[in-house]
Write an enzyme that holds these catalytic residues in place. Structure first.
Site, PDB file in Angstrom:
ATOM      1  CG  HIS A 136      55.871  12.332  41.711  1.00 18.43           C
ATOM      2  ND1 HIS A 136      55.045  11.295  42.079  1.00 18.43           N
ATOM      3  CD2 HIS A 136      56.653  11.822  40.718  1.00 18.43           C
ATOM      4  CE1 HIS A 136      55.320  10.216  41.362  1.00 18.43           C
ATOM      5  NE2 HIS A 136      56.291  10.511  40.522  1.00 18.43           N
ATOM      6  CG  ASP A 178      52.278  11.786  44.043  1.00 15.82           C
ATOM      7  OD1 ASP A 178      52.327  12.944  43.600  1.00 15.82           O
ATOM      8  OD2 ASP A 178      53.118  10.915  43.773  1.00 15.82           O
ATOM      9  CB  SER A 225      55.351   8.578  38.085  1.00 17.50           C
ATOM     10  OG  SER A 225      56.295   7.951  38.898  1.00 17.50           O
TER      11      SER A 225
END
Length: 500
Positions: free
Chosen positions: A135, A165, A238
């Protein structure tokens, strides 16, 4: 004189020692004899001594200094087309003209605009492979990597895996890069120290420490295996690494649970034992290649276990076997998968992971329970990515229509017209639920009008008489419930209903 009195008192005390010593020696010998006897019998007496506790490190500075060169900031650029419809226009010279121009409304510039996003990552090889979250780079036109030294390099995308992911990037460098290795996430225990690093809120290289709060967390994905930690993780973290105290990556920081978007001590890192396998496949193939068994499955509940005559609810219950490896190997709906490739199957989640981690094309032994007997099937696994989206193909012959009240439901034999209205094949068979009492056990367990009962007691039902026969058989076998296979919109699942 005082010295002599002191010597006298010592002599008086010492004069009493031989008898006490002899007594203690006898007691000690008896104690040692009993202890030896107990140890010889393999019996433990008294509380077990606690394991030594590891003190918290005085500082994490050495660890941070050692791994920082391998941690990177990631900046992505995406070109977004300007909107062309649905926005108001203003006359030239209007005081709102500048406002609308700034936001790209029709009176302002109509060209595309660039959008930037920030994230984190880490280098896993000296030749420039970098791991991050999917992402972070999804839809990006340009990806820029900033190293701890301040050096920047452009990256190209090697491959992504949206299911976990994870994304793999590559940079070209004139000199070998500092990198970190994956550790064994299965060895991490609740309470172990961990350190998260990354680019939180765009503030640049940052470290935070905490402990493993929980393991094997599942959020929403099929292959989820998250480590929960209270090490601060925020937006921008992230894709960054979660380190153990040896400087090994045991997780990739992926998500936070927060009511306001900020860290509240509940962060999630995808376990390294999942990530490392994905990265290896992306590096070799540019895509994932997961094993595929070709079955639909569900967990066994306690009441299902009772209906199946099991001592405890475990394994994965097969609800449907469409065209694929399992059907070719002879697997059937109603089989209970208890072992896969020599390893006991705990539940559906366990089976899905084991199958996915197995090499495509490998022939494995799958042990199933069928009609109370164990059967071993040899299944040659297919590739899941090629098989996803395949539909089950039920086949049957229609039966004569009739209705009856059972289990708080009005049941009728499924007709071709009903099957067509429900989106089922015209030759689908079974008992359709025409109506259901909302206070019934069936309703409580999720059954609804329109559901179709295709099996009872792991045998097909084409009439009310078939269902009644399966109920009688369950009662004769001393079982408290009967197992029904239900289809809704073509999707199957098992439900156990009480027959008492």
């Amino acid at each position: 004189m005082r010295r002599n009195r002191q010597i006298d008192r010592e002599l008086q005390v010492n004069s009493q020692m031989p008898m006490q010593t002899e007594t203690k020696q006898r007691r000690g010998a008896w104690t040692r004899m009993v202890a030896a006897l107990v140890l010889g019998l393999g019996v433990a007496i008294g509380p077990i001594a606690p394991a030594p506790l590891h003190a918290a490190p005085d500082s994490f500075a050495d660890l941070a200094e050692r791994v920082s060169p391998a941690v990177v900031n990631i900046t992505t650029t995406t070109v977004i087309a300007a909107p062309t419809e649905g926005f108001p226009t203003v006359p030239e010279g209007s005081p709102f003209e500048d406002f609308f121009r700034d936001f790209g409304f029709p009176n302002g510039p109509r060209g595309p605009r660039r959008s930037n996003a920030l994230g984190s990552g880490f280098v896993v090889s000296e030749d420039g492979y970098i791991v991050t979250n999917n992402h972070v780079i999804e839809g990006a036109d340009e990806i820029t990597i900033e190293f701890f030294s301040g050096k920047t390099l452009d990256a190209r995308l090697i491959g992504t895996d949206p299911k976990t992911d994870i994304a793999l990037l590559k940079v070209e460098s004139d000199e070998p890069l500092k990198f970190v290795r994956f550790g064994d996430s299965d060895r991490m225990r609740v309470g172990d120290w961990v350190m998260a690093m990354g680019n939180p809120l765009g503030q640049g290289f940052s470290a935070s420490v905490g402990i493993v709060s929980a393991r094997n967390r599942e959020l929403s994905g099929t292959y989820d295996d998250f480590i929960q930690t209270d090490a601060a993780i925020n937006r921008g973290n992230s894709g960054g690494p979660l380190f153990n105290m040896d400087g090994e990556v045991i997780g990739v920081n992926t998500a936070i649970l927060s009511p306001n978007g900020g860290s509240i001590g509940i962060g999630f890192s995808m376990a390294s034992n999942v990530v490392s396998k994905v990265v290896a496949q992306l590096k070799e193939y540019g895509e994932t290649r997961r094993g595929w068994l070709g079955v639909r499955i569900q967990d066994v509940t306690p009441d299902m276990a009772e209906a199946l005559g099991l001592d405890e609810p475990k394994g994965a219950l097969v609800t449907d076997v469409p065209e694929g490896p399992a059907r070719e190997a002879g697997m059937e709906a109603g089989d209970l998968i208890v072992s896969f490739d020599g390893v006991e199957v705990k539940d559906t989640r366990d089976l899905v992971r084991r199958v996915a981690d197995t090499e495509v094309g490998k022939t494995v032994r799958v042990v199933v329970m069928r009609d109370g007997e164990s059967k071993t099937l040899l299944v040659t696994l297919g590739r899941r990515e090629l098989a996803e989206g395949e539909e089950a193909r039920p086949s049957a012959a229609p039966a004569k229509p009739m209705q009856k009240e059972m289990f708080g439901m009005t049941l009728g034999v499924l007709t071709p017209d009903q099957a067509e209205r429900m989106g089922l094949p015209a030759d689908a068979e079974g008992l359709v639920i025409l109506d259901i009492d909302e206070t019934s056990e069936a309703y409580e367990k999720g059954l609804r009008a329109g559901d179709v009962i295709t099996e009872a007691g792991q045998e097909k039902v084409t009439s009310i008489a078939d269902l009644e026969a399966r109920i009688d058989e369950a009662k004769e076998a001393g079982r408290k419930s009967v197992l029904l296979l239900i289809r809704r919109g073509g999707m199957p699942r098992f439900v156990a209903l009480s027959v008492e």
